[in-house]
Design an enzyme around this catalytic site. Structure first.
Site, PDB file in Angstrom:
ATOM      1  N   LYS A  43       0.834  -1.203   0.000  1.00 47.12           N
ATOM      2  CA  LYS A  43       0.000   0.000   0.000  1.00 47.12           C
ATOM      3  C   LYS A  43       0.867   1.252   0.000  1.00 47.12           C
ATOM      4  CE  LYS A  43      -1.571  -1.652   3.734  1.00 47.12           C
ATOM      5  NZ  LYS A  43      -2.269  -1.955   5.014  1.00 47.12           N
ATOM      6  N   THR A 101      -8.742   8.587   8.696  1.00 46.65           N
ATOM      7  CA  THR A 101      -8.147   7.418   8.037  1.00 46.65           C
ATOM      8  C   THR A 101      -7.704   6.358   9.045  1.00 46.65           C
ATOM      9  OG1 THR A 101      -5.990   8.538   8.022  1.00 46.65           O
ATOM     10  CG2 THR A 101      -7.365   8.750   6.036  1.00 46.65           C
ATOM     11  N   GLY A 148      -7.575   3.096  10.885  1.00 44.84           N
ATOM     12  CA  GLY A 148      -8.059   1.754  10.598  1.00 44.84           C
ATOM     13  C   GLY A 148      -8.155   1.393   9.137  1.00 44.84           C
ATOM     14  N   THR A 149      -7.576   2.196   8.261  1.00 47.90           N
ATOM     15  CA  THR A 149      -7.670   1.870   6.829  1.00 47.90           C
ATOM     16  C   THR A 149      -6.974   0.550   6.500  1.00 47.90           C
ATOM     17  OG1 THR A 149      -5.775   3.346   6.494  1.00 47.90           O
ATOM     18  CG2 THR A 149      -7.949   4.231   5.959  1.00 47.90           C
ATOM     19  N   GLY A 150      -5.834   0.283   7.144  1.00 46.71           N
ATOM     20  CA  GLY A 150      -5.124  -0.967   6.861  1.00 46.71           C
ATOM     21  C   GLY A 150      -5.894  -2.187   7.330  1.00 46.71           C
ATOM     22  N   CYS A 151      -6.434  -2.111   8.545  1.00 47.88           N
ATOM     23  CA  CYS A 151      -7.264  -3.208   9.062  1.00 47.88           C
ATOM     24  C   CYS A 151      -8.457  -3.439   8.143  1.00 47.88           C
ATOM     25  CB  CYS A 151      -7.774  -2.870  10.463  1.00 47.88           C
ATOM     26  SG  CYS A 151      -6.505  -2.482  11.678  1.00 47.88           S
TER      27      CYS A 151
END
Length: 269
Positions: free
Chosen positions: A179, A211, A213-216
């Site tokens: 990412k 933004t 928690g975008t990865g989770c």
């Protein structure tokens, strides 16, 4: 009259830490799985005292208890996909690896550092992650700082992202979704690499402080798609579209990095 077969939701087991603020971790994962038509289950690896301004305290769950959570869930309910997030230390990584079933897609989000800077993975656990988990991984989903920590090298542009994704593939996962949101610029690039080649997904950057928690969220959306039988590239597209819509529909809560609008697929009351 014969009834059509019932279509069951994909069962997604989330192995990750809890976010008391609800924006990341297990809470974001479960919201995402439900919003995309799946059935979420959990094995809790850590409790955090956390809000949009940062992680204020972490209480790890004993590795044996993490393993028991996984075992009883998988024995009774089963899983069509598994997603890991915050694993904290080498003992927990070993426990998770010991309970992974064969043939079930595994999405590994190598959570290392929270947005506020708190360490969420012990440095001594990186070797265990590489040795025990990455060879079992279907898709690895690091952001740039996580990829740099795994590889020990800086990643400064799209070409470097492609090289890094290839290098991460060499650590054992079947695919890598690197990412690129940490790179500056008006366009965000994510790089997907597997044994068949490289694909770049690009989209305009959304200017927002919400933004958290975008990865989770992306990893759980991807796991839900894979659990439903979607081809990898299609699951990545759907996951990215879901996250971008969740950023645009963020509720605006908190003074720091605010949570996403995970329920945008559900609609208003």
């Amino acid at each position: 009259m014969t009834q059509p077969p019932r279509i069951l939701p994909p069962r997604v087991l989330i192995v990750a830490g809890s976010d008391s603020g609800g924006g990341a971790g297990l809470q974001a994962d479960l919201k995402t799985v439900l919003a995309l038509g799946g059935y979420g289950m959990t094995a809790v690896t850590a409790l955090t005292a956390q809000n949009t301004e940062g992680v204020h305290a972490v209480l790890p769950v004993p590795a044996d208890f993490v393993r028991r959570q996984m075992r009883v869930v998988l024995d009774d309910l089963g899983a069509d996909a598994i997603k890991t997030g915050m694993l904290k230390d080498a003992d927990i990584i070993a426990a998770v690896a010991a309970e992974l079933p064969d043939g079930v897609p595994l999405v590994v989000d190598p959570v290392m550092i929270a947005k506020g800077g708190a360490a969420l993975l012990d440095l001594t656990a990186i070797d265990a992650l590489k040795r025990l988990l990455l060879p079992r991984t279907t898709v690895l989903t690091p952001n740039l700082p996580e990829a740099e920590a795994l590889l020990g090298t800086a990643i400064g542009d799209l070409d470097a992202m492609k090289r890094a994704a290839e290098a991460l593939l060499g650590l054992g996962p079947a695919a890598v979704l690197l990412k690129g949101g940490h790179l500056p610029g008006e366009t965000v690039h994510d790089v997907l690499v597997d044994r068949s080649g490289v694909e770049v997904f690009s989209a305009p950057r959304i200017d927002s402080r919400h933004t958290h928690g975008t990865g989770c969220t992306l990893a759980s959306a991807l796991a839900t798609g894979l659990g439903a039988g979607c081809p990898l590239a299609d699951a990545v597209r759907r996951a990215r579209d879901y996250v971008r819509a969740a950023i645009r529909t963020a509720p605006g809560f908190g003074r720091g990095h605010g949570p996403l609008g995970h329920g945008h697929t559900v609609g208003p009351f």
